[in-house]
Design a protein around this motif. Structure first.
Motif, mmCIF file in Angstrom:
data_model
loop_
_atom_site.group_PDB
_atom_site.id
_atom_site.type_symbol
_atom_site.label_atom_id
_atom_site.label_comp_id
_atom_site.label_asym_id
_atom_site.label_seq_id
_atom_site.Cartn_x
_atom_site.Cartn_y
_atom_site.Cartn_z
ATOM 1 N N GLY A 1 48.635 65.827 17.681
ATOM 2 C CA GLY A 1 49.947 65.579 18.254
ATOM 3 C C GLY A 1 50.647 66.885 18.588
ATOM 4 O O GLY A 1 50.152 67.982 18.311
ATOM 5 N N ALA A 2 51.820 66.789 19.200
ATOM 6 C CA ALA A 2 52.562 67.976 19.633
ATOM 7 C C ALA A 2 52.895 68.871 18.448
ATOM 8 O O ALA A 2 53.353 68.389 17.409
ATOM 9 C CB ALA A 2 53.840 67.562 20.351
ATOM 10 N N PRO A 3 52.649 70.175 18.556
ATOM 11 C CA PRO A 3 52.949 71.086 17.440
ATOM 12 C C PRO A 3 54.447 71.271 17.260
ATOM 13 O O PRO A 3 55.235 71.011 18.187
ATOM 14 C CB PRO A 3 52.282 72.397 17.882
ATOM 15 C CG PRO A 3 52.290 72.338 19.375
ATOM 16 C CD PRO A 3 52.103 70.892 19.727
ATOM 17 N N THR B 1 53.535 64.891 27.605
ATOM 18 C CA THR B 1 52.210 64.281 27.658
ATOM 19 C C THR B 1 51.575 64.522 29.020
ATOM 20 O O THR B 1 50.376 64.813 29.127
ATOM 21 C CB THR B 1 52.297 62.772 27.375
ATOM 22 O OG1 THR B 1 52.919 62.559 26.107
ATOM 23 C CG2 THR B 1 50.922 62.134 27.382
ATOM 24 N N PHE C 1 55.392 75.509 19.958
ATOM 25 C CA PHE C 1 54.404 75.610 21.024
ATOM 26 C C PHE C 1 54.065 77.074 21.301
ATOM 27 O O PHE C 1 54.967 77.920 21.381
ATOM 28 C CB PHE C 1 54.929 74.970 22.309
ATOM 29 C CG PHE C 1 55.029 73.472 22.257
ATOM 30 C CD1 PHE C 1 53.995 72.677 22.713
ATOM 31 C CD2 PHE C 1 56.166 72.853 21.752
ATOM 32 C CE1 PHE C 1 54.076 71.297 22.664
ATOM 33 C CE2 PHE C 1 56.273 71.479 21.706
ATOM 34 C CZ PHE C 1 55.224 70.699 22.167
ATOM 35 N N PHE D 1 44.262 75.636 21.048
ATOM 36 C CA PHE D 1 45.658 75.213 21.049
ATOM 37 C C PHE D 1 45.811 73.840 21.710
ATOM 38 O O PHE D 1 46.456 72.924 21.165
ATOM 39 C CB PHE D 1 46.500 76.268 21.776
ATOM 40 C CG PHE D 1 47.836 75.794 22.253
ATOM 41 C CD1 PHE D 1 48.793 75.337 21.373
ATOM 42 C CD2 PHE D 1 48.152 75.806 23.612
ATOM 43 C CE1 PHE D 1 50.038 74.904 21.818
ATOM 44 C CE2 PHE D 1 49.378 75.373 24.065
ATOM 45 C CZ PHE D 1 50.328 74.914 23.165
ATOM 46 N N ILE D 2 45.197 73.668 22.884
ATOM 47 C CA ILE D 2 45.276 72.391 23.586
ATOM 48 C C ILE D 2 44.520 71.311 22.822
ATOM 49 O O ILE D 2 44.967 70.160 22.728
ATOM 50 C CB ILE D 2 44.709 72.532 25.018
ATOM 51 C CG1 ILE D 2 45.518 73.556 25.829
ATOM 52 C CG2 ILE D 2 44.713 71.184 25.725
ATOM 53 C CD1 ILE D 2 46.955 73.184 26.045
ATOM 54 N N TYR E 1 43.961 71.033 19.557
ATOM 55 C CA TYR E 1 44.718 70.578 18.385
ATOM 56 C C TYR E 1 45.934 69.758 18.789
ATOM 57 O O TYR E 1 46.366 68.872 18.049
ATOM 58 C CB TYR E 1 45.137 71.771 17.526
ATOM 59 C CG TYR E 1 44.040 72.244 16.599
ATOM 60 C CD1 TYR E 1 43.536 71.403 15.621
ATOM 61 C CD2 TYR E 1 43.519 73.523 16.701
ATOM 62 C CE1 TYR E 1 42.522 71.818 14.767
ATOM 63 C CE2 TYR E 1 42.502 73.957 15.852
ATOM 64 C CZ TYR E 1 42.009 73.094 14.891
ATOM 65 O OH TYR E 1 41.004 73.506 14.053
ATOM 66 N N TRP E 2 46.498 70.041 19.944
ATOM 67 C CA TRP E 2 47.595 69.225 20.463
ATOM 68 C C TRP E 2 47.089 67.796 20.694
ATOM 69 O O TRP E 2 47.775 66.815 20.391
ATOM 70 C CB TRP E 2 48.115 69.850 21.755
ATOM 71 C CG TRP E 2 49.359 69.212 22.307
ATOM 72 C CD1 TRP E 2 49.996 68.087 21.870
ATOM 73 C CD2 TRP E 2 50.115 69.667 23.437
ATOM 74 N NE1 TRP E 2 51.095 67.805 22.651
ATOM 75 C CE2 TRP E 2 51.193 68.770 23.608
ATOM 76 C CE3 TRP E 2 49.985 70.751 24.309
ATOM 77 C CZ2 TRP E 2 52.119 68.921 24.650
ATOM 78 C CZ3 TRP E 2 50.911 70.898 25.326
ATOM 79 C CH2 TRP E 2 51.976 69.993 25.492
ATOM 80 N N LEU F 1 50.387 68.024 29.102
ATOM 81 C CA LEU F 1 49.138 68.152 28.351
ATOM 82 C C LEU F 1 47.947 67.725 29.201
ATOM 83 O O LEU F 1 46.914 68.406 29.234
ATOM 84 C CB LEU F 1 49.219 67.311 27.078
ATOM 85 C CG LEU F 1 47.945 67.219 26.233
ATOM 86 C CD1 LEU F 1 47.512 68.592 25.757
ATOM 87 C CD2 LEU F 1 48.146 66.272 25.066
#
Length: 451
Positions: free
Chosen positions: A274-276, A188, A279, A266-267, A269-270, A191
């Motif tokens: 939530g975390a894919p 997190t 990655f 990509f960032i 949608y994270w 991110l």
């Protein structure tokens, strides 16, 4: 008479590699490459009869009688040394020729005179203005992590009132990303840092584009900095003011903008989903921080010292193409999985990563190991890789210790660790051939292509 068994081969290699060239070759991986090449010439087997320095047999130490014969042999050698003399794949010559061509084209573009109008009757001002508009349309306003967190907390708070204590604690751990000691999940933090970096870059790009459009219209003065952006657009090059604030990349302008939009998606949608499950490691502004976050999470989970943790690498028989993967996430909501992710289980430890390219070799998905690249195929895709932290891990002698770089340039500023700033991590890949074989091939992993 000098006995062959007493020739100090290690000493000769050290003197040549570490002393003669030591001051010029400072990167650890370059030093490894140099030592491997020297082994071709400084080994006991070089004194064996009919020893050849290359597979084709073109290069060898002839045993001739006269100086004229030696001259005749030397004059018969190829004018341009083929890659095989260094143990490299034939694709290396193609790569070299492409680099020389791109360098020539870049030089021609830099010195060509600027005409008042472009093709189809459009002026250079029209071309640059339309390009600036096109880029602005493709870029998102910003990555809004605060808004996503507010929505996330709102959803959680509405659920917590009706949940039992055990489920309540489970939700707090999963959604709020806190461990039993109240610490935020390290990914997190990664991110948040990535969002901050990308937002700064987006701000610089948009401000420069708006200023450039105003300068073309005559509303503001065309400064030297804006002039350089203007010329870069005409040459399909990334402006210097952008590259200074951005991640390392060798892509031309068109591909660079497309890559940036993919990274931002990509960032984004994270943040939203939530975390894919897997990655896109090539999409990080600073991938080293992401890898450190993985190790930190593992160290906290099992109360282990982080400085004794290293990664193990397991290749899975699945491939991910990021553009297609992003499309599959378009209609999902938080916590949902993409259709292509349903074929894989969530790892208990470590993470899945994808988006790496292989330079100098390829992956054999049948035997699950690295193999020689196909002729003419410059960069193949590495399947999804499971990176799992382990304690006090010893290197597997049967694996190839492969360097991972951000770009194909493989060069950067030398850091205090002895590695280039372009270097990310070393990856152990299963192989049926020796380390020296792949080192001579120049086999490496890269995060992004140059086109």
């Amino acid at each position: 008479m000098f006995c062959v068994d007493r020739i100090p081969w290690d000493t000769l290699t050290y003197i040549t590699g570490e002393i003669t060239y030591g001051g010029r070759v400072t990167d650890i991986w370059d030093q490894r490459c140099l030592r491997t090449i020297l082994k071709t010439f400084f080994e006991a087997h070089t004194l064996e009869p009919d020893y050849k320095f290359s597979p084709s047999g073109t290069y060898y130490a002839p045993e001739l009688d006269t100086l004229e014969n030696y001259r005749h042999y030397i004059e018969g050698l190829p004018t341009v040394d083929p890659p095989e003399i260094f143990g490299m794949h034939e694709n290396a010559n193609i790569s070299y020729q492409r680099q020389e061509t791109m360098s020539l084209v870049s030089t021609v573009l830099d010195i060509q005179p600027r005409v008042s109008s472009g093709g189809n009757g459009r002026s250079n001002d029209d071309i640059v203005y339309e390009l600036a508009d096109s880029i602005l349309e493709k870029l998102m306003e910003k990555l809004d992590i605060e808004h996503a967190h507010a929505e996330l907390f709102k959803t959680i708070l509405s659920l917590l009132d009706v949940l039992s204590e055990d489920v309540h604690n489970c939700f707090c751990f999963f959604f709020l990303k806190l461990d039993d000691k109240g610490r935020t999940n390290s990914l997190t933090t990664v991110l948040i840092q990535e969002v901050d970096r990308f937002n700064k870059l987006l701000q610089i790009i948009k401000e420069s584009l708006h200023q450039l459009k105003n300068a073309i219209k005559g509303f503001v003065v065309m400064s030297d900095e804006l002039e350089r952006v203007y010329i870069s657009f005409l040459n399909n090059q990334v402006p210097g003011m952008w590259t200074t604030a951005a991640y390392p990349s060798l892509k031309p302008l068109a591909s660079w903008v497309q890559d940036l939009t993919l990274r931002c998606a990509f960032i984004n949608y994270w943040i939203k989903l939530g975390a894919p499950l897997s990655f896109w490691i090539s999409g990080f502004f600073f991938p080293q921080g992401f890898l450190t976050g993985i190790l930190q999470n593992h160290a906290r989970k099992y109360n282990l010292p982080i400085d004794r943790l290293t990664f193990t690498f397991h290749i899975l028989p699945y491939f991910r193409e990021q553009t297609e993967y992003i499309r599959s996430l378009a209609d999902l909501s938080f916590g949902q999985k993409a259709e292509m992710d349903k074929e894989m289980e969530v790892p208990n430890d470590g993470v899945y990563v994808h988006g790496l390219f292989m330079d100098g070799f390829q992956w054999d998905n049948v035997n699950m190991m690295v193999t020689d690249a196909k002729s003419g195929e410059m960069n193949s895709v590495l399947p999804i890789m499971h990176m799992k932290p382990e304690m006090d891990l010893q290197q597997n002698s049967e694996s190839y210790c492969c360097p991972l770089y951000k770009t194909a340039l493989r060069a950067g500023t030398l850091s205090t660790t002895g590695h280039s700033t372009n270097f990310v991590i070393s990856v152990e890949l299963p192989s049926s051939k020796s380390q020296d074989y792949w080192v001579a091939k120049g086999a490496a992993l890269i995060c992004q292509l140059s086109e």
